[in-house]
Design an enzyme around this catalytic site. Structure first.
Site, short mmCIF file in Angstrom:
data_model
loop_
_atom_site.label_atom_id
_atom_site.label_comp_id
_atom_site.label_asym_id
_atom_site.label_seq_id
_atom_site.Cartn_x
_atom_site.Cartn_y
_atom_site.Cartn_z
N ASP A 98 -1.55 6.49 6.28
CA ASP A 98 -2.63 5.81 5.86
C ASP A 98 -2.52 4.95 7.14
O ASP A 98 -1.90 3.92 7.46
CB ASP A 98 -2.23 5.12 4.74
CG ASP A 98 -3.26 3.78 4.46
OD1 ASP A 98 -4.11 3.78 4.98
OD2 ASP A 98 -2.82 3.47 3.23
N TRP A 110 1.08 -1.21 -0.07
CA TRP A 110 -0.01 0.06 0.02
C TRP A 110 0.85 1.21 0.06
O TRP A 110 0.57 2.25 -0.69
CB TRP A 110 -0.87 0.26 1.19
CG TRP A 110 -1.97 -1.18 1.15
CD1 TRP A 110 -2.07 -2.12 2.04
CD2 TRP A 110 -3.14 -1.22 0.22
NE1 TRP A 110 -3.00 -3.06 1.67
CE2 TRP A 110 -3.84 -2.53 0.55
CE3 TRP A 110 -3.47 -0.70 -1.05
CZ2 TRP A 110 -4.71 -2.99 -0.35
CZ3 TRP A 110 -4.45 -1.14 -1.85
CH2 TRP A 110 -5.04 -2.36 -1.52
N LYS A 128 -11.56 -1.96 7.29
CA LYS A 128 -10.82 -2.92 8.20
C LYS A 128 -11.39 -3.15 9.61
O LYS A 128 -11.26 -4.10 10.13
CB LYS A 128 -9.16 -2.63 8.01
CG LYS A 128 -8.79 -2.20 6.56
CD LYS A 128 -8.49 -3.44 5.54
CE LYS A 128 -8.49 -3.07 4.34
NZ LYS A 128 -7.39 -2.64 3.72
C1 LIG Z 1 -6.97 -2.10 2.56
C2 LIG Z 1 -5.95 -0.82 2.39
C3 LIG Z 1 -5.91 0.07 1.55
C4 LIG Z 1 -6.85 -0.09 0.24
O1 LIG Z 1 -8.05 0.43 0.54
P1 LIG Z 1 -9.36 0.64 -0.43
O2 LIG Z 1 -10.35 1.28 0.22
O3 LIG Z 1 -9.47 -0.88 -1.17
O4 LIG Z 1 -8.92 1.48 -1.25
C5 LIG Z 1 -4.95 1.15 1.41
N1 LIG Z 1 -4.00 1.08 2.55
C6 LIG Z 1 -4.02 0.22 3.49
C7 LIG Z 1 -3.08 0.31 4.37
C8 LIG Z 1 -5.03 -0.91 3.46
O5 LIG Z 1 -5.05 -1.64 4.45
#
Ligand SMILES: *Cc1c(COP(=O)(O)O)cnc(C)c1O
Length: 361
Positions: free
Chosen positions: A171, A101, A195
């Site tokens: 993030d 990511w 998540k």
């Molecule tokens: C799942 C995830 C993403 C992607 O999320 P989307 O909603 O599918 O765009 C980005 N960063 C991290 C750390 C993730 O776990």
């Protein structure tokens, strides 16, 4: 009704009480005679839902007055572009590459300017967090970006990088609300909610007000400007209304749980059960450096791909589902987000122990 123990990395397990409440309110939300899914986002009933959600999130995370809370769409991946479009004033940014990511965010940043890889743990398949205490941050960098918890590899920043005064953009998709954070250390926090909080599609951003300006890169669409969402209370257009409603219920659940300190203590206890088992096992082993272990995502292997596959299959048959690791790591991964009960982790460990006895070499 039969529920499984769902170790999915995302979309992931939600608190059962939240699902039950949502089910009970499906046909008639608090006397409105309709579902929240059918409700105008301009209604007073909905305004109350989004206001309460923001208020509860602010109190859970201790978000200061000078930070805006935005509920947007497009998941965390859209933020990989919105961050540079809105914040890359000098067209220079630093990215710390600790997994897939983080790398995707970096590659997106490169579309808009000079994105530097200030540090990386690619040399050992992202199994650790690099030392970020003295990075070569460029003088004109607009921000430093990290992925704080690496969902696929199972590592987590235990200390934030020294950004040398540049705003930290993080993030937090897979660790948001799993423990307290000091919001003032960040310029911006964002996370897809699927998540740890709610249904996929909704993304939450917490941004320091001075970073929200009209001065965005040329051609930035109206919908991709933070200012558009900030000026309109996250309702410039129709927000992901039902998703935000579920997020609000999870915030309430967390408050009733005792807040983020209590959640952290519970998450630490849960993760310890699994890591302690892995550390004494003669069959299974964790794949990341101990000091950098995530509380949320726990990858592990047996070292034998056929045995890994057999484990995943037998575990699913026993009610422990979505344990297959990401294809880039192989093996297994147990995601043990906030809503995974201790009982689920204890039963998984008992199952692993039994599997080990049956398959000892
Ligand atoms: C799942 C995830 C993403 C992607 O999320 P989307 O909603 O599918 O765009 C980005 N960063 C991290 C750390 C993730 O776990």
């Amino acid at each position: 009704m039969s529920r499984v123990y769902n170790f999915s990395a995302g979309p992931a397990v939600l608190p059962e009480s939240v699902l039950q409440e949502a089910a009970a309110e499906m046909m008639d939300y608090q006397g409105t005679g309709m579902s929240v899914m059918e409700m105008s986002h301009r209604s007073s009933a909905y305004q109350k839902i989004i206001d309460t959600a923001e208020e509860d999130l602010r109190s859970l995370m201790g978000i200061p007055e000078n930070y805006k809370v935005l509920f947007m769409q497009g998941g965390a991946s859209t933020q990989f572009a919105m961050v540079p479009m809105n914040l890359m004033k000098n067209r220079v940014a630093e990215y710390i590459i600790t997994g897939q990511w983080a790398k995707k965010a970096y590659q997106e940043g490169k579309l808009y300017g000079t994105a530097y890889a200030a540090a990386s743990s690619a040399d050992r398949n992202f199994s650790y967090i690099p030392d970020c205490s003295d990075l070569p941050i460029h003088e004109d960098a607009d921000y430093v970006h990290i992925c704080e918890n690496n969902t696929i590899y199972g590592t987590k920043f235990k200390t934030l990088p020294n950004t040398k005064g540049k705003p930290l953009v993080a993030d937090l998709s897979s660790c948001i609300l799993s423990e307290p954070v000091d919001v003032t250390r960040y310029g911006m926090i964002y996370g897809g909610v699927q998540k740890n909080i709610g249904p996929a599609g909704t993304v939450i951003a917490v941004i320091r007000e001075d970073l929200i300006t009209e001065d965005v890169l040329p051609g930035t669409p109206t919908m991709l400007r933070y200012k558009t969402h900030a000026d309109n209370g996250s309702m410039y257009n129709t927000p992901p209304a039902y998703g935000i409603y579920i997020c609000g219920k999870v915030f309430r659940w967390l408050k009733e749980f005792g807040g983020l300190e209590a959640m952290q203590a519970y998450n630490e206890k849960k993760a310890k059960v699994l890591y302690d088992f892995l550390d004494q096992s003669s069959l299974f082993r964790g794949t990341v450096e101990k000091k950098d272990r995530s509380l949320m995502n726990v990858p592990f292997v047996t070292g034998d791909q056929e045995l890994d596959a057999a484990f995943v299959k037998e575990a699913a048959a026993a009610g422990f589902v979505n344990l297959k690791g990401h294809r880039t790591v192989g093996g297994m991964r147990a995601s043990i987000y906030n809503a995974m009960p201790m009982e689920g982790v204890e039963k998984l460990v008992a199952f692993m122990d039994d599997f080990e006895r049956r398959n000892r070499k």
